[in-house]
Design a protein around this motif. Structure first.
Motif, mmCIF file in Angstrom:
data_model
loop_
_atom_site.group_PDB
_atom_site.id
_atom_site.type_symbol
_atom_site.label_atom_id
_atom_site.label_comp_id
_atom_site.label_asym_id
_atom_site.label_seq_id
_atom_site.Cartn_x
_atom_site.Cartn_y
_atom_site.Cartn_z
ATOM 1 N N LYS A 111 0.584 1.430 -18.701
ATOM 2 C CA LYS A 111 2.020 1.358 -17.949
ATOM 3 C C LYS A 111 2.174 2.623 -17.414
ATOM 4 N N PRO A 112 3.033 2.569 -16.176
ATOM 5 C CA PRO A 112 3.135 3.972 -15.647
ATOM 6 C C PRO A 112 3.971 4.713 -16.678
ATOM 7 N N GLU A 113 4.844 4.415 -17.537
ATOM 8 C CA GLU A 113 5.724 5.160 -18.407
ATOM 9 C C GLU A 113 4.538 5.793 -19.514
ATOM 10 N N THR A 114 3.437 5.120 -19.730
ATOM 11 C CA THR A 114 2.491 5.566 -20.920
ATOM 12 C C THR A 114 1.200 6.288 -20.444
ATOM 13 N N ASN A 115 0.823 5.771 -19.237
ATOM 14 C CA ASN A 115 -0.470 6.369 -18.711
ATOM 15 C C ASN A 115 -0.055 8.054 -18.312
ATOM 16 N N PRO A 116 -0.878 9.058 -19.037
ATOM 17 C CA PRO A 116 -0.677 10.366 -18.759
ATOM 18 C C PRO A 116 -0.814 10.751 -17.227
ATOM 19 N N TYR A 117 -1.884 10.058 -16.621
ATOM 20 C CA TYR A 117 -1.879 10.572 -15.192
ATOM 21 C C TYR A 117 -0.815 10.252 -14.120
ATOM 22 N N VAL A 118 -0.216 8.976 -14.263
ATOM 23 C CA VAL A 118 0.702 8.292 -13.764
ATOM 24 C C VAL A 118 2.107 9.276 -14.108
ATOM 25 N N PHE A 140 1.548 12.726 -12.283
ATOM 26 C CA PHE A 140 1.965 12.361 -10.959
ATOM 27 C C PHE A 140 3.185 12.302 -10.476
ATOM 28 N N LEU A 141 4.117 11.547 -11.295
ATOM 29 C CA LEU A 141 5.435 11.374 -11.007
ATOM 30 C C LEU A 141 6.386 12.555 -11.397
ATOM 31 N N GLU A 142 5.942 13.198 -12.083
ATOM 32 C CA GLU A 142 6.617 14.514 -12.562
ATOM 33 C C GLU A 142 6.657 15.490 -11.239
ATOM 34 N N ASN A 143 5.609 15.568 -10.691
ATOM 35 C CA ASN A 143 5.269 16.433 -9.671
ATOM 36 C C ASN A 143 5.251 16.045 -8.382
ATOM 37 N N SER A 144 5.480 14.653 -8.312
ATOM 38 C CA SER A 144 5.439 14.336 -6.797
ATOM 39 C C SER A 144 6.961 14.312 -6.111
ATOM 40 N N PRO A 145 7.086 14.624 -4.959
ATOM 41 C CA PRO A 145 8.115 14.875 -4.128
ATOM 42 C C PRO A 145 8.468 13.568 -3.855
ATOM 43 N N TRP A 146 7.687 12.539 -3.706
ATOM 44 C CA TRP A 146 7.879 11.106 -3.310
ATOM 45 C C TRP A 146 8.047 10.231 -4.503
ATOM 46 N N GLN A 147 9.097 9.577 -4.817
ATOM 47 C CA GLN A 147 8.993 8.547 -5.920
ATOM 48 C C GLN A 147 8.798 7.231 -5.482
ATOM 49 N N PRO A 148 7.997 6.500 -5.476
ATOM 50 C CA PRO A 148 7.679 5.339 -5.062
ATOM 51 C C PRO A 148 8.571 4.155 -5.675
ATOM 52 N N ASP A 149 8.847 3.243 -4.784
ATOM 53 C CA ASP A 149 9.840 2.130 -5.350
ATOM 54 C C ASP A 149 9.096 1.304 -6.385
ATOM 55 N N ARG A 150 7.837 1.372 -6.172
ATOM 56 C CA ARG A 150 6.986 0.268 -7.381
ATOM 57 C C ARG A 150 5.840 1.127 -7.604
#
Ligand SMILES: Cc1cc2nc3c(=O)[nH]c(=O)nc-3n(C[C@H](O)[C@H](O)[C@H](O)COP(=O)(O)O)c2cc1C
Length: 179
Positions: free
Chosen positions: A97-104, A107-117
């Protein structure tokens, strides 16, 4: 309505996932424009929605994907957008899951873009297909996290129902936002 579907793949598995998503995306009325990161990908501003998929290699998404996102973060944020990651850590049920996958998560922690999905799917492991160096690197990674190390392994860890569900949900959401 036009959707940009961007993929970053090394041995083709992300492209196969995009292929499986195609009918779901088109069903919601999107004309698809597909591109990868080998040349300069199109500018998101010319599209009603954008979906980006990328695999993990040696612990990282393709740096070209990250540069693209940094460059177009504002434009990506101004339209319905989605991102999915493909990796072998996601073969484990507690890391798919996005919340449990370390790469995702990273990615979300560092990304200036927060995708809707955001989606994450298990990848493919087929030792015989890889260049020699890649074969040893991924075999070492598999040994480290208790995956298959037999060089005859040819396994597909993708949950294809989850792929379709993700594509349907994203396309429906994007259509609703643009109507
Ligand atoms: C050389 C190499 C390195 C990889 N490194 C990782 C890794 O660090 N973590 C991981 O979870 N999966 C890793 N993978 C697995 C890939 O993410 C998986 O095989 C995926 O399906 C590749 O998709 P692609 O063929 O579209 O690039 C690696 C695969 C290869 C061949």
């Amino acid at each position: 309505m036009k959707m940009l579907l961007l993929s970053s793949s090394v041995y083709g598995h992300v492209n196969t996932i995009c292929e499986a998503m195609r009918p779901c995306l088109k069903q919601q009325g999107f004309e698809l424009v597909e591109a990868d990161f080998s040349d300069a990908p199109p500018d998101p501003k010319d599209f009603d929605a954008v979906l980006i998929g990328a695999s993990i290699r040696n612990g990282k998404h393709n740096p070209a994907v990250i540069s693209f996102i940094e460059r177009y973060a504002e434009s990506l944020s101004q339209r319905p957008s989605g991102f999915f990651s493909v990796n072998l850590v996601a073969r484990k049920p507690h890391k798919n899951k996005p919340e449990t996958n370390p790469y995702v998560r990273k990615f979300l922690e560092n990304s200036p873009w927060q995708p809707d999905r955001v989606g994450v799917f298990g990848g493919q492991l087929n030792y015989r297909r890889y260049r020699r160096m890649d074969r040893w690197v991924i075999r070492f990674i598999m040994w480290m996290n208790k995956g298959p190390t037999d060089l005859d392994t040819n396994a597909d860890f993708t949950n294809w129902d989850a792929v379709e569900e993700f594509a349907q949900d994203f396309a429906r959401f994007a259509r609703e936002q643009r109507q």
